[in-house]
Design a protein around this motif. Structure first.
Motif, PDB file in Angstrom:
ATOM      1  N   MET A 140       0.836  -1.210   0.000  1.00  0.00           N
ATOM      2  CA  MET A 140       0.000   0.000   0.000  1.00  0.00           C
ATOM      3  C   MET A 140       0.871   1.260   0.000  1.00  0.00           C
ATOM      4  O   MET A 140       0.518   2.263  -0.626  1.00  0.00           O
ATOM      5  CB  MET A 140      -0.948   0.012   1.194  1.00  0.00           C
ATOM      6  CG  MET A 140      -1.967  -1.107   1.191  1.00  0.00           C
ATOM      7  SD  MET A 140      -2.903  -1.224  -0.348  1.00  0.00           S
ATOM      8  CE  MET A 140      -2.706  -2.951  -0.717  1.00  0.00           C
ATOM      9  N   ASN A 141       2.017   1.209   0.678  1.00  0.00           N
ATOM     10  CA  ASN A 141       2.938   2.336   0.623  1.00  0.00           C
ATOM     11  C   ASN A 141       3.519   2.494  -0.773  1.00  0.00           C
ATOM     12  O   ASN A 141       3.767   3.609  -1.228  1.00  0.00           O
ATOM     13  CB  ASN A 141       4.049   2.180   1.665  1.00  0.00           C
ATOM     14  CG  ASN A 141       3.624   2.728   2.999  1.00  0.00           C
ATOM     15  OD1 ASN A 141       3.588   3.931   3.199  1.00  0.00           O
ATOM     16  ND2 ASN A 141       3.266   1.849   3.915  1.00  0.00           N
ATOM     17  N   GLY A 142       3.742   1.375  -1.460  1.00  0.00           N
ATOM     18  CA  GLY A 142       4.210   1.439  -2.846  1.00  0.00           C
ATOM     19  C   GLY A 142       3.185   2.096  -3.750  1.00  0.00           C
ATOM     20  O   GLY A 142       3.525   2.936  -4.596  1.00  0.00           O
ATOM     21  N   VAL A 143       1.913   1.743  -3.573  1.00  0.00           N
ATOM     22  CA  VAL A 143       0.850   2.374  -4.360  1.00  0.00           C
ATOM     23  C   VAL A 143       0.763   3.861  -4.021  1.00  0.00           C
ATOM     24  O   VAL A 143       0.605   4.712  -4.908  1.00  0.00           O
ATOM     25  CB  VAL A 143      -0.505   1.675  -4.126  1.00  0.00           C
ATOM     26  CG1 VAL A 143      -1.643   2.434  -4.802  1.00  0.00           C
ATOM     27  CG2 VAL A 143      -0.451   0.232  -4.629  1.00  0.00           C
ATOM     28  N   GLY A 144       0.876   4.196  -2.734  1.00  0.00           N
ATOM     29  CA  GLY A 144       0.872   5.610  -2.333  1.00  0.00           C
ATOM     30  C   GLY A 144       2.003   6.379  -2.986  1.00  0.00           C
ATOM     31  O   GLY A 144       1.824   7.526  -3.425  1.00  0.00           O
ATOM     32  N   LEU A 145       3.174   5.755  -3.071  1.00  0.00           N
ATOM     33  CA  LEU A 145       4.308   6.393  -3.744  1.00  0.00           C
ATOM     34  C   LEU A 145       4.023   6.574  -5.231  1.00  0.00           C
ATOM     35  O   LEU A 145       4.344   7.621  -5.803  1.00  0.00           O
ATOM     36  CB  LEU A 145       5.580   5.563  -3.545  1.00  0.00           C
ATOM     37  CG  LEU A 145       6.828   6.067  -4.261  1.00  0.00           C
ATOM     38  CD1 LEU A 145       7.210   7.468  -3.802  1.00  0.00           C
ATOM     39  CD2 LEU A 145       7.977   5.098  -4.050  1.00  0.00           C
ATOM     40  N   CYS A 172       1.236  12.225  -9.744  1.00  0.00           N
ATOM     41  CA  CYS A 172       0.921  13.663  -9.666  1.00  0.00           C
ATOM     42  C   CYS A 172       2.093  14.495 -10.157  1.00  0.00           C
ATOM     43  O   CYS A 172       1.920  15.465 -10.896  1.00  0.00           O
ATOM     44  CB  CYS A 172       0.550  14.041  -8.239  1.00  0.00           C
ATOM     45  SG  CYS A 172      -1.009  13.353  -7.678  1.00  0.00           S
ATOM     46  N   GLN A 173       3.291  14.081  -9.756  1.00  0.00           N
ATOM     47  CA  GLN A 173       4.507  14.781 -10.173  1.00  0.00           C
ATOM     48  C   GLN A 173       4.676  14.703 -11.686  1.00  0.00           C
ATOM     49  O   GLN A 173       4.936  15.704 -12.358  1.00  0.00           O
ATOM     50  CB  GLN A 173       5.722  14.156  -9.482  1.00  0.00           C
ATOM     51  CG  GLN A 173       7.009  14.899  -9.718  1.00  0.00           C
ATOM     52  CD  GLN A 173       7.089  16.112  -8.839  1.00  0.00           C
ATOM     53  OE1 GLN A 173       7.135  15.995  -7.642  1.00  0.00           O
ATOM     54  NE2 GLN A 173       7.088  17.278  -9.422  1.00  0.00           N
ATOM     55  N   ALA A 174       4.530  13.514 -12.237  1.00  0.00           N
ATOM     56  CA  ALA A 174       4.697  13.322 -13.677  1.00  0.00           C
ATOM     57  C   ALA A 174       3.639  14.088 -14.460  1.00  0.00           C
ATOM     58  O   ALA A 174       3.945  14.696 -15.495  1.00  0.00           O
ATOM     59  CB  ALA A 174       4.631  11.835 -14.018  1.00  0.00           C
ATOM     60  N   VAL A 226      -0.046  17.873  -3.326  1.00  0.00           N
ATOM     61  CA  VAL A 226      -1.138  17.112  -3.949  1.00  0.00           C
ATOM     62  C   VAL A 226      -0.849  15.612  -3.891  1.00  0.00           C
ATOM     63  O   VAL A 226      -1.683  14.820  -3.456  1.00  0.00           O
ATOM     64  CB  VAL A 226      -1.379  17.578  -5.401  1.00  0.00           C
ATOM     65  CG1 VAL A 226      -2.450  16.734  -6.073  1.00  0.00           C
ATOM     66  CG2 VAL A 226      -1.756  19.054  -5.429  1.00  0.00           C
ATOM     67  N   GLY A 227       0.345  15.212  -4.320  1.00  0.00           N
ATOM     68  CA  GLY A 227       0.690  13.791  -4.356  1.00  0.00           C
ATOM     69  C   GLY A 227       0.700  13.150  -2.985  1.00  0.00           C
ATOM     70  O   GLY A 227       0.132  12.073  -2.788  1.00  0.00           O
TER      71      GLY A 227
END
Length: 152
Positions: free
Chosen positions: A89-94, A100-102, A123-124
């Protein structure tokens, strides 16, 4: 407000859980900054390895805080399962944060430092944090079955 929350105990519990979740996240963020900067400045570690190690330490802090405090009343489904799901889930959050950055850089063309920080770190991180809270509550630390809650 207290009377309203007394009449709506599930909302009161959700607000308390959100407060705990936010507190754990704030502590993990401070730990990440401290460890990363220590590794960069004191240990002389390169930028990316220092960032990775600092982030891993903060993820460990967040796991312990969320498992034993934020979601302490939830079902226990085993360290291995919970750890694997927590990391996933942390990977998905990243990925949400990087998406958002891209989008900001490659689609909108906003590539200055302020835009990068707003897209990635406001935002991200905000959207990633909402996802993490939902996914932790739903999959990582699920509610106890009703019959177990009633007998506890």
């Amino acid at each position: 407000m207290r009377a309203f929350l007394t009449r709506h105990p599930r909302l009161a519990a959700l607000i308390a859980q959100l407060g705990k979740f936010g507190s754990v996240g704030a502590v993990a963020y401070v730990v990440q900054l401290a460890v990363t900067n220590f590794l960069w400045e004191t240990a002389g570690m390169a930028a990316l390895p220092g960032q990775v190690l600092g982030t891993l330490v903060s993820i460990a802090v967040a796991f312990v805080g969320n498992r034993f405090w934020t979601f302490a009343d939830r079902a226990r489904t085993g360290y291995g399962r919970e750890t694997l799901l927590f990391l996933a889930m942390n990977g998905v959050g990243l990925l949400i944060q990087l998406g958002c950055q891209a989008f900001s850089v490659y689609v909108l063309g906003f590539d200055d430092p302020l835009s990068r920080n707003i897209a990635g770190n406001v935002v991200g991180v905000g959207l990633g944090t909402l996802f993490r809270f939902f996914s932790y509550r739903t999959w990582v630390f699920p509610e106890r079955p009703a019959e177990v809650r009633e007998s506890a």
